[in-house]
Design an enzyme around this catalytic site. Structure first.
Site, PDB file in Angstrom:
ATOM      1  N   LYS A  16       0.824  -1.206   0.000  1.00 33.21           N
ATOM      2  CA  LYS A  16       0.000   0.000   0.000  1.00 33.21           C
ATOM      3  C   LYS A  16       0.860   1.259   0.000  1.00 33.21           C
ATOM      4  O   LYS A  16       0.663   2.174  -0.803  1.00 33.21           O
ATOM      5  CB  LYS A  16      -0.913  -0.006   1.223  1.00 33.21           C
ATOM      6  CG  LYS A  16      -1.606   1.329   1.486  1.00 33.21           C
ATOM      7  CD  LYS A  16      -2.019   1.451   2.933  1.00 33.21           C
ATOM      8  CE  LYS A  16      -2.575   2.838   3.194  1.00 33.21           C
ATOM      9  NZ  LYS A  16      -2.171   3.393   4.462  1.00 33.21           N
ATOM     10  N   ASN A  17       1.823   1.323   0.906  1.00 28.62           N
ATOM     11  CA  ASN A  17       2.597   2.552   1.057  1.00 28.62           C
ATOM     12  C   ASN A  17       3.584   2.772  -0.081  1.00 28.62           C
ATOM     13  O   ASN A  17       4.074   3.890  -0.259  1.00 28.62           O
ATOM     14  CB  ASN A  17       3.309   2.560   2.413  1.00 28.62           C
ATOM     15  CG  ASN A  17       2.330   2.724   3.562  1.00 28.62           C
ATOM     16  OD1 ASN A  17       1.281   3.350   3.407  1.00 28.62           O
ATOM     17  ND2 ASN A  17       2.649   2.154   4.707  1.00 28.62           N
ATOM     18  N   ARG A  53      -3.582  11.104   3.655  1.00 24.49           N
ATOM     19  CA  ARG A  53      -2.328  11.774   3.980  1.00 24.49           C
ATOM     20  C   ARG A  53      -1.296  11.639   2.863  1.00 24.49           C
ATOM     21  O   ARG A  53      -0.605  12.598   2.519  1.00 24.49           O
ATOM     22  CB  ARG A  53      -1.756  11.208   5.290  1.00 24.49           C
ATOM     23  CG  ARG A  53      -0.405  11.820   5.646  1.00 24.49           C
ATOM     24  CD  ARG A  53       0.093  11.412   7.002  1.00 24.49           C
ATOM     25  NE  ARG A  53       1.398  12.024   7.242  1.00 24.49           N
ATOM     26  CZ  ARG A  53       1.584  13.267   7.633  1.00 24.49           C
ATOM     27  NH1 ARG A  53       0.551  14.058   7.818  1.00 24.49           N
ATOM     28  NH2 ARG A  53       2.804  13.741   7.829  1.00 24.49           N
ATOM     29  N   CYS A  93      -5.504   8.386   8.785  1.00 24.14           N
ATOM     30  CA  CYS A  93      -5.824   7.904  10.123  1.00 24.14           C
ATOM     31  C   CYS A  93      -5.528   8.976  11.168  1.00 24.14           C
ATOM     32  O   CYS A  93      -4.513   9.660  11.091  1.00 24.14           O
ATOM     33  CB  CYS A  93      -4.999   6.651  10.451  1.00 24.14           C
ATOM     34  SG  CYS A  93      -5.653   5.137   9.737  1.00 24.14           S
ATOM     35  N   ARG A 146       1.123  14.392  12.881  1.00 28.45           N
ATOM     36  CA  ARG A 146       2.073  14.030  11.830  1.00 28.45           C
ATOM     37  C   ARG A 146       2.199  15.244  10.909  1.00 28.45           C
ATOM     38  O   ARG A 146       1.664  15.271   9.811  1.00 28.45           O
ATOM     39  CB  ARG A 146       1.585  12.788  11.073  1.00 28.45           C
ATOM     40  CG  ARG A 146       1.541  11.554  11.946  1.00 28.45           C
ATOM     41  CD  ARG A 146       1.413  10.296  11.127  1.00 28.45           C
ATOM     42  NE  ARG A 146       0.063  10.126  10.619  1.00 28.45           N
ATOM     43  CZ  ARG A 146      -0.291   9.129   9.803  1.00 28.45           C
ATOM     44  NH1 ARG A 146       0.614   8.252   9.397  1.00 28.45           N
ATOM     45  NH2 ARG A 146      -1.534   9.018   9.379  1.00 28.45           N
ATOM     46  N   LEU A 200       8.653  19.182   8.020  1.00 29.17           N
ATOM     47  CA  LEU A 200       9.895  18.708   7.400  1.00 29.17           C
ATOM     48  C   LEU A 200       9.808  18.798   5.882  1.00 29.17           C
ATOM     49  O   LEU A 200      10.794  19.145   5.217  1.00 29.17           O
ATOM     50  CB  LEU A 200      10.191  17.272   7.827  1.00 29.17           C
ATOM     51  CG  LEU A 200      10.441  17.032   9.316  1.00 29.17           C
ATOM     52  CD1 LEU A 200      10.730  15.557   9.572  1.00 29.17           C
ATOM     53  CD2 LEU A 200      11.601  17.889   9.814  1.00 29.17           C
TER      54      LEU A 200
END
EC number: 2.5.1.7
Length: 447
Positions: free
Chosen positions: A27-28, A97, A121, A126, A130
């Site tokens: 998924k990521n 996200r 989520c 988060r 950065l």
């Protein structure tokens, strides 16, 4: 994609699993590689893409930019020869996200990007500071107003410039965003304290297959030398290590023998080590195949989540479910994200004995779990409840399946094929608890 908002999972626990399961694509990796396809002005074919709500939503974000995207089975084709707008849709990005990470690719291609702050989520803070500081170091002007991140590269060329960037924490999202931005930048970019996750390496390999010059992915220092243009690619993403880990834990808690294919054992080293610590036997059958054998006794252990190559935070909740039935006391310290222990109270509904203090959970093993109605509060918490339900006596009903469908490719179908008594049932939320109290056995499940 199942309509999870009106569905529940009903699980009749206590049945051992047996057989083979093929692990889907990561998924990521899929989400960020889809964003990375925006760097290329040609055709990108991405293979081994899982069927997930998040992937579908990412496709909607990309299509809303005017980019051509089609999907057939596990293959997605993207042609970003023309990006018609630099403004990503608010209503989509705020739900996912990972879609924010596309700001690096859009800015690199167009010299301007407008991206709403991200969603996903609700597991603690988060922030994207950065990402923003890194883009600013590469010459971008960035302002955040009313929940919208506006970025542009001043000057007539609109091209980012290479820079040396130190990340205060090894953020996966920031590493990926800045790596994508740097592929088309003018000069050399060095990312220090970069994330080392396999999905970061997968994105780097995807970009390199398009002609990017990237060295050091998988280490804490990544060097990118910008190129003027990237070319078409046909690329297959890596297997999902978290899905693989989830099925290993499901096998362990049900005292089952199952085989997993399409895995990368090197991506599972910390998880396999912990499973062996508690008494589970894991056999590497081949370079892409693992077999788990049942343990007579599960022993307690302690876990500290860490960035890769440490124990993955995404496996913390599933492993907590496993430790509820281990002999002795376990301590789980969640050091990556805050507010990621909410599943403990739901596991306690099933008879677990878990006490939470801050970001630490104290798990005292119990002899049995008992089925009950529970609610998944986020993606991995939902997976933990599925795992616990597989081992619990009686019937467990899980609501909140939209979380589960974000990150697991037909997990209920795969578990059915392994022999689990699990059904997805469409019903109104008001009826879910009533249905949960009906402990009748299910009709035989066709596999």
């Amino acid at each position: 994609m199942p309509e999870a908002d009106s569905s529940v999972l009903q699980i009749w626990g206590g049945h051992p699993l047996r057989g083979h399961v093929k692990i889907s694509g990561a998924k990521n990796s899929a989400l960020v590689i889809m964003a990375g396809a925006l760097l290329c002005s040609g055709d990108c074919r991405i293979r081994n893409v899982p069927l997930l709500a998040d992937v579908e939503r990412m496709g909607e974000v990309i299509s809303a930019l005017g980019v051509r995207l089609t999907r057939q089975a596990d293959i997605i084709d993207i042609n970003a020869s023309e990006i018609k707008t630099s403004k990503a849709p608010y209503e989509l990005v705020t739900q996912l996200r990972a879609s924010f990470f596309a700001i690096g690719a859009i800015l690199a291609r167009l010299g301007v990007a407008q991206m709403p702050l991200p969603g996903g989520c609700a597991i603690g803070a988060r922030p994207v500071d950065l990402h923003v500081r890194g883009l600013q170091a590469m010459g971008a002007e960035v302002q955040i107003e009313h929940g919208i991140c506006n970025a542009y590269v001043p000057g007539s060329g609109g091209r980012l410039k290479g820079a040396k960037i130190y990340l205060d924490t090894p953020s996966v999202g920031a590493t990926e965003t800045l790596m994508m931005a740097a592929t088309l930048a003018d000069g050399e970019t060095i990312l220090e304290n970069a994330a080392r996750e396999p999905e970061v390496v997968d994105l780097a390999n995807f970009c390199k297959a398009m002609g990017a010059n990237i060295q050091g992915a998988g280490t804490s220092t990544i060097t990118i030398v910008g190129v003027p243009k990237l070319h078409s690619v046909d690329y297959s993403i890596i297997p999902d290590r978290i899905e693989a880990g989830t099925f290993l834990v499901a096998g362990a808690i049900t005292r089952s023998e199952i085989t997993l294919s399409s895995v990368v054992p090197d991506h599972l080293i910390p998880l396999i080590a912990k499973l062996r610590d508690i008494g589970v036997t894991i056999i590497e059958e081949s370079p892409d195949c693992l077999r788990i054998l049942p343990a007579e006794i599960l022993k307690a252990t302690d876990i500290d989540t860490l960035p890769h190559p440490g124990f993955p935070t995404d496996m913390q909740a599933p492993f907590m479910a496993l430790l509820t039935l281990a002999e002795g006391d376990s301590i789980i310290n969640e050091s990556v994200f805050e507010n990621r222990l909410r599943h403990a109270s739901e596991l306690n509904r099933l008879g677990a004995d878990i006490r939470v203090k801050g970001n630490t959970a104290f798990v005292r093993g119990v002899p049995i779990l008992s089925g009950a109605p529970v609610i998944g509060t986020d993606l991995r918490a939902s997976a933990a409840l599925v795992i616990a339900g597989l081992a619990a006596e009686g019937k467990t009903t899980i609501q909140g399946l939209h979380h589960l469908d974000r990150g697991y490719d037909q997990i209920d179908v795969k578990l059915q094929q392994l022999g689990a008594k699990i059904l997805r049932v469409r019903e109104e939320p008001a009826n879910a608890e009533v249905a949960a109290n009906n402990n009748a056995s299910p009709a035989p499940i066709s596999t």
